[in-house]
Write a protein that holds these residues in place. Structure first.
Motif, short mmCIF file in Angstrom:
data_model
loop_
_atom_site.label_atom_id
_atom_site.label_comp_id
_atom_site.label_asym_id
_atom_site.label_seq_id
_atom_site.Cartn_x
_atom_site.Cartn_y
_atom_site.Cartn_z
N THR A 68 0.81 -1.23 0.00
CA THR A 68 0.00 0.00 0.00
C THR A 68 0.84 1.27 0.00
N HIS A 92 1.27 0.19 -7.40
CA HIS A 92 1.51 1.18 -6.35
C HIS A 92 2.09 2.46 -6.95
N LEU A 146 -11.03 -1.55 4.47
CA LEU A 146 -10.21 -0.51 5.09
C LEU A 146 -10.18 -0.66 6.61
N THR A 191 -1.93 3.99 -0.31
CA THR A 191 -3.17 3.75 -1.05
C THR A 191 -3.66 2.35 -0.72
N ARG A 229 -5.85 -0.05 -1.47
CA ARG A 229 -6.84 -0.53 -2.44
C ARG A 229 -7.14 -2.00 -2.20
N GLN A 230 -8.39 -2.36 -2.38
CA GLN A 230 -8.82 -3.74 -2.15
C GLN A 230 -8.10 -4.71 -3.08
N ASP A 231 -7.90 -4.33 -4.35
CA ASP A 231 -7.25 -5.24 -5.29
C ASP A 231 -5.80 -5.52 -4.89
#
Length: 264
Positions: A32, A62, A145, A173, A175-177
């Motif tokens: 992340t 990223h 999150l 960041t 992000r779920q992916d």
């Protein structure tokens, strides 16, 4: 000293220093985050070892790097090798924090290196694997999150100075992916298969004679240290306290000294 922002092998990068007799350094951040986390370490390395070639990369998906089809460890290690080759680096010292530590370790098992510095990444699953698997429905739902914030709360961010805390909390960041992609092997492999994979990788590193440094924010458990030393009898274990999971932000000068001595 050269300081250029560009792409190598499709990955966003900051390139510092010049090519000379010193082993180049490649720095890989954690899940992340992005290459900006290496700013303090790069500044200390530049002061300690001026002009040494160093490449800080954004992992696939990223920062400024594009998404890739697979975020599995070996696949990402091969993407990094494409960037290393494109940058013209010869057998670099690979430095990685958190999941980046796993990726640079896999890199060393697959590609020529001068050394590995793994910053606070265990290579056995243990309780973390159980936690991720238990929370797979959360990871795949709208509350992913919340799980990340729970994990972050246990990483010792409050031990860092204010500038480092700001870097951890803002230059990220979630992000779920990315969580699902980079943790895919945790979610799909048994503990036995996961460990067997790492045993094979570390056996290849041991056979190559590449120096391996494990840098932790606290003393590793006796059981983990015993396992790591049994796999890599020459491993160097360094404890840099005061930064929890982020020893590179708590003690960048100490980490720079470790990096500067690898492969020389």
């Amino acid at each position: 000293m050269r300081d250029a922002r560009r792409r190598f092998g499709g990955l966003a990068a900051d390139s510092h220093g010049v090519d000379d007799h010193r082993p180049p350094v490649v720095l890989v951040h954690g899940l992340t985050y992005d290459r900006s986390q290496w700013g303090p370490t790069l500044r200390e390395l530049a002061a300690l070892d001026p002009g040494r070639r160093a490449l800080a990369l954004d992992l696939p998906g990223h920062g400024g790097s594009p998404a890739f089809d697979s975020y599995r460890t070996d696949d990402v290690a091969d993407v990094l090798h494409g960037a290393v080759t494109d940058a013209g680096l010869d057998r670099p010292v690979m430095v990685g924090h958190s999941i980046g530590g796993a990726i640079v370790s896999a890199y060393a098992a697959r590609h020529p290196t001068r050394g590995v510095v793994n910053v606070d990444q265990r290579l056995l699953l243990g309780p973390f694997g159980d936690l991720v698997r238990r929370n797979e429905p959360v990871l795949r739902g709208p509350d992913h999150l919340a799980l990340w914030e729970t994990l972050l709360a246990g990483m010792g961010v409050d031990q860092l100075d204010s500038a480092a805390q700001e870097l951890v909390r803002t230059a990220t960041t979630v992000r779920q992916d990315l969580l699902l992609g980079y943790w895919d092997e945790i979610l799909t492999a048994t503990d036995e298969a996961f460990t067997a994979q790492w045993v094979r990788r570390l056996e290849r590193i041991r056979a190559s004679g590449v120096p391996y440094h494990y840098v932790a924010g606290k003393e590793p458990s006796a059981a983990y240290r015993e396992w790591l030393e049994s796999m890599l009898p020459g491993v160097s274990v360094h404890v840099l306290p005061g930064g929890g999971h982020f020893p590179h932000l708590a003690e960048p000068a100490a980490l720079a000294r470790i990096i500067a001595g690898v492969g020389r």
